[in-house]
Design a protein around this motif. Structure first.
Motif, PDB file in Angstrom:
ATOM      1  N   VAL A   2       0.850  -1.184   0.000  1.00 51.38           N
ATOM      2  CA  VAL A   2       0.000   0.000   0.000  1.00 51.38           C
ATOM      3  C   VAL A   2       0.884   1.232   0.000  1.00 51.38           C
ATOM      4  O   VAL A   2       1.756   1.379   0.860  1.00 51.38           O
ATOM      5  CB  VAL A   2      -0.943   0.029   1.227  1.00 51.38           C
ATOM      6  CG1 VAL A   2      -1.816   1.263   1.198  1.00 51.38           C
ATOM      7  CG2 VAL A   2      -1.799  -1.232   1.269  1.00 51.38           C
ATOM      8  N   GLN A   3       0.695   2.090  -0.995  1.00 51.20           N
ATOM      9  CA  GLN A   3       1.509   3.306  -1.072  1.00 51.20           C
ATOM     10  C   GLN A   3       1.279   4.190   0.141  1.00 51.20           C
ATOM     11  O   GLN A   3       0.180   4.263   0.688  1.00 51.20           O
ATOM     12  CB  GLN A   3       1.155   4.108  -2.333  1.00 51.20           C
ATOM     13  CG  GLN A   3       1.664   3.517  -3.623  1.00 51.20           C
ATOM     14  CD  GLN A   3       1.374   4.440  -4.801  1.00 51.20           C
ATOM     15  OE1 GLN A   3       1.021   5.612  -4.631  1.00 51.20           O
ATOM     16  NE2 GLN A   3       1.519   3.921  -6.008  1.00 51.20           N
ATOM     17  N   SER A   4       2.302   4.876   0.588  1.00 53.88           N
ATOM     18  CA  SER A   4       2.195   5.846   1.677  1.00 53.88           C
ATOM     19  C   SER A   4       2.971   7.104   1.272  1.00 53.88           C
ATOM     20  O   SER A   4       4.151   7.013   0.927  1.00 53.88           O
ATOM     21  CB  SER A   4       2.768   5.264   2.968  1.00 53.88           C
ATOM     22  OG  SER A   4       2.608   6.165   4.028  1.00 53.88           O
ATOM     23  N   PHE A   6      -1.154   7.517   0.888  1.00 55.11           N
ATOM     24  CA  PHE A   6      -2.062   6.904  -0.073  1.00 55.11           C
ATOM     25  C   PHE A   6      -2.703   7.991  -0.932  1.00 55.11           C
ATOM     26  O   PHE A   6      -3.218   8.982  -0.408  1.00 55.11           O
ATOM     27  CB  PHE A   6      -3.132   6.101   0.655  1.00 55.11           C
ATOM     28  CG  PHE A   6      -3.946   5.224  -0.239  1.00 55.11           C
ATOM     29  CD1 PHE A   6      -3.397   4.074  -0.785  1.00 55.11           C
ATOM     30  CD2 PHE A   6      -5.258   5.538  -0.543  1.00 55.11           C
ATOM     31  CE1 PHE A   6      -4.137   3.255  -1.617  1.00 55.11           C
ATOM     32  CE2 PHE A   6      -6.010   4.725  -1.374  1.00 55.11           C
ATOM     33  CZ  PHE A   6      -5.444   3.583  -1.919  1.00 55.11           C
ATOM     34  N   HIS A  38      -5.616  -3.312   1.368  1.00 61.25           N
ATOM     35  CA  HIS A  38      -5.795  -2.510   2.591  1.00 61.25           C
ATOM     36  C   HIS A  38      -5.912  -3.384   3.835  1.00 61.25           C
ATOM     37  O   HIS A  38      -5.774  -2.884   4.957  1.00 61.25           O
ATOM     38  CB  HIS A  38      -7.051  -1.637   2.472  1.00 61.25           C
ATOM     39  CG  HIS A  38      -6.901  -0.460   1.559  1.00 61.25           C
ATOM     40  ND1 HIS A  38      -5.910   0.487   1.709  1.00 61.25           N
ATOM     41  CD2 HIS A  38      -7.648  -0.059   0.490  1.00 61.25           C
ATOM     42  CE1 HIS A  38      -6.042   1.411   0.778  1.00 61.25           C
ATOM     43  NE2 HIS A  38      -7.081   1.105   0.030  1.00 61.25           N
ATOM     44  N   GLN A 233     -10.588   4.419   1.681  1.00 63.30           N
ATOM     45  CA  GLN A 233      -9.606   3.330   1.758  1.00 63.30           C
ATOM     46  C   GLN A 233     -10.267   2.027   2.227  1.00 63.30           C
ATOM     47  O   GLN A 233      -9.684   1.237   2.974  1.00 63.30           O
ATOM     48  CB  GLN A 233      -8.416   3.699   2.642  1.00 63.30           C
ATOM     49  CG  GLN A 233      -7.627   4.890   2.127  1.00 63.30           C
ATOM     50  CD  GLN A 233      -6.390   5.206   2.945  1.00 63.30           C
ATOM     51  OE1 GLN A 233      -5.637   4.313   3.309  1.00 63.30           O
ATOM     52  NE2 GLN A 233      -6.191   6.489   3.246  1.00 63.30           N
TER      53      GLN A 233
END
Length: 329
Positions: A2-4, A6, A38, A233
């Protein structure tokens, strides 16, 4: 993965030849389960805090609940019991349509006409020989986490404006936000959203006439809904109606270039929110979930969060599966 941080919906890239942004690559170029990413181990672990009584709710209708079949091309299961002798029983199923009752859609169920299948997977290989985007990818990781009941039906009844479930009434972002406020519920990243419209309850009361066109209230076919779900999300969304979104989906609020230019004929899929949620954003969807008893229990306790599990069939190449979903409160 998961990109951070997001990305929000408006931060997603919009490619030439498409009217909408997409999330391809957000969870990795080879990702095959989309927003289920997620459900991180920590979020699954935290979901145990939603168990207060240990009471278990089955969220699945029987395989032949809709008799006659609700959708003509998804018929009834033929169940044969037999025994090799008087002390033995075995069985077989024929005409088993995986999406005829309580179900989960895989990411190969829908593509977007202007972009294709999620994460750029070619439709040419989506057969039983190849597992790209099939339901077995979901089965191998499982669905476990914090479920949040969004009981729009109960909220709308409380304000004297009940949902006309047996119509294509479109539920708005305002309906969702107001319901969460009414319940005192705050969403968290990774939540599994359970949308209760009251459609199953009204079906049980005989408000759908067998053989007549199926009408169902549900989420509005709008980019605003898609953005709301993405920005929440949520890991997935399941509903107690036919398609999560309103049905039929023939209000062309979500046009495509292919249809505008006449390269694709209008159909029952024209205007579907499915195209955005599954094909562009990688959402796993659940349909025809039985949320009525759970809704009563949540209203009685004042808690709308549950520990939720769902385990679809480990069917390589599958476009969908029975949900096999449980809520523990």
């Amino acid at each position: 993965m998961v990109q951070s941080p997001f990305p929000t919906y408006t931060e997603l890239p919009q490619h030439e030849g498409s009217l909408y942004p997409d999330a391809w690559g957000v969870f990795g170029e080879e990702d095959r389960v989309g927003t289920l990413n997620h459900l991180t181990p920590q979020r699954v672990l935290n979901a145990k805090n939603s168990i207060r009584t240990g009471q278990v709710f089955n969220l699945n209708l029987s395989l032949n609940f809709f008799t006659p079949a609700l959708i003509s091309h998804r018929g009834l299961v033929q169940h044969e019991i037999f025994g090799l002798n008087e002390f033995h029983r075995d069985e077989r199923l024929d005409s088993f349509f995986t999406q005829a009752s309580t179900q989960i859609d895989s990411l190969r169920h829908f593509a977007h006409p202007d972009r294709g299948f999620y994460n750029g997977v070619s439709g040419d290989i989506l057969d039983t020989e190849h597992g790209e985007l099939s339901i077995h990818n979901v089965a191998e990781r499982g669905i476990t986490g914090r479920g949040i009941l969004i009981d729009v039906a109960r909220y709308r009844e409380s304000i004297g404006r009940p949902i006309n479930t047996m119509s294509d009434e479109q539920l708005s972002v305002e309906d969702l936000d107001n319901t969460l406020a009414y319940q005192g519920t705050t969403l968290e990243p990774g939540d599994i959203l359970l949308l209760r419209t009251g459609w199953i309850a009204d079906y049980r009361k005989g408000r759908h006439v067998p053989g007549s066109p199926v009408l169902s209230a549900g989420l509005a076919q709008s980019e605003e809904i898609a953005a709301w779900l993405w920005n929440s999300q949520a890991a997935m969304i399941a509903a107690d109606n036919l398609a999560v979104e309103a049905w039929p989906a023939n209000r062309v609020n979500l046009p495509t270039i292919a249809e505008q230019e006449g390269r694709m004929e209008p159909s029952s899929h024209t205007g579907m929110l499915h195209r955005l949620l599954i094909g562009l954003l990688g959402f796993t969807l659940g349909e025809l979930w039985d949320l009525d008893e759970l809704g009563d229990a949540c209203a009685a306790s004042g808690h709308y969060d549950v520990f939720l599990t769902a385990e679809p069939l480990n069917l390589v190449g599958g476009a969908g599966s029975p949900a096999n979903a449980l809520a523990i409160v």
